[in-house]
Design an enzyme around this catalytic site. Sequence first.
Site, short mmCIF file in Angstrom:
data_model
loop_
_atom_site.label_atom_id
_atom_site.label_comp_id
_atom_site.label_asym_id
_atom_site.label_seq_id
_atom_site.Cartn_x
_atom_site.Cartn_y
_atom_site.Cartn_z
N CYS A 117 71.23 -0.17 -48.82
CA CYS A 117 70.66 -0.83 -47.65
C CYS A 117 71.78 -1.20 -46.68
CB CYS A 117 69.91 -2.08 -48.11
SG CYS A 117 69.25 -3.06 -46.74
N CYS A 120 72.06 -5.27 -46.75
CA CYS A 120 72.43 -6.12 -47.89
C CYS A 120 73.09 -5.36 -49.04
CB CYS A 120 71.20 -6.86 -48.41
SG CYS A 120 70.08 -5.80 -49.36
N CYS A 166 63.27 -3.08 -48.03
CA CYS A 166 64.24 -3.46 -49.06
C CYS A 166 63.77 -4.75 -49.73
CB CYS A 166 65.60 -3.65 -48.41
SG CYS A 166 66.83 -4.38 -49.51
N CYS A 169 66.30 -7.88 -48.98
CA CYS A 169 66.49 -8.51 -47.67
C CYS A 169 65.35 -8.24 -46.70
CB CYS A 169 67.81 -8.07 -47.05
SG CYS A 169 67.73 -6.41 -46.34
N CYS A 189 60.09 8.74 -46.49
CA CYS A 189 60.61 9.18 -45.20
C CYS A 189 61.38 8.02 -44.58
CB CYS A 189 59.42 9.60 -44.32
SG CYS A 189 59.92 10.24 -42.72
#
Length: 201
Positions: A117, A120, A166, A169, A189
């Site tokens: 990510c 984070c 995510c 976060c 996607c």
Amino acid sequence: MFESVPDQDGKGEEKVGRRVFLASAGAALGGALLWHWRTPHVIAAAAKSEPGIVTIVQFSDAGKRLAKVKIPRVVKTDEEWRKQLPPGSFGITRHADTEFAYSGKYWNLHDKGLYRCICCDNALFSSSTKFDSGTGWPSFWAPLAQENVREVRDTTIGMERIAVSCTECDAHLGHVFDDGPRPTGLRYCMNSASLRFVKAV
Ligand SMILES: [Zn+2]
């Protein structure tokens, strides 16, 4: 719908109730339209970034599964995210925007490694489940760990989709569709701008 509400104290109270209802419905509609106009996908990603404990699976940069841990959700203000993130990532991750197809840096990347990510560092996807979807967005048939992503129904553009964010976060990552390859049949996607690639060494 108000005709079915029992009217115990006479017409006066019913009229007030109706007027209040209409006023708040109008305000909600106005707010929804404004919201839509500003950014079409924002609703699914909003209202979730509150402090709390989340469960994720940690991975080393080499892609080794380490441990399942309970940690505090990463919560920051828009201002903090804006300062931290590279240009182009803020609107996508924090306000559920979408990058243009073929514009990101990972749709055509075939190197071995993992994708974390951008916000984070939570480990999200591996190159081993990446495939060429022909869409212009990096596409995967599975996340590294199901715990590390959250999937939420998203109807903000008038069609039913599943938004992916995510877990750690709440960054918006993209959407998942059911037209992917085997073995899962799924197509995650993703936006390149939501990811940070860590090349295997
Ligand atoms: Zn994150």
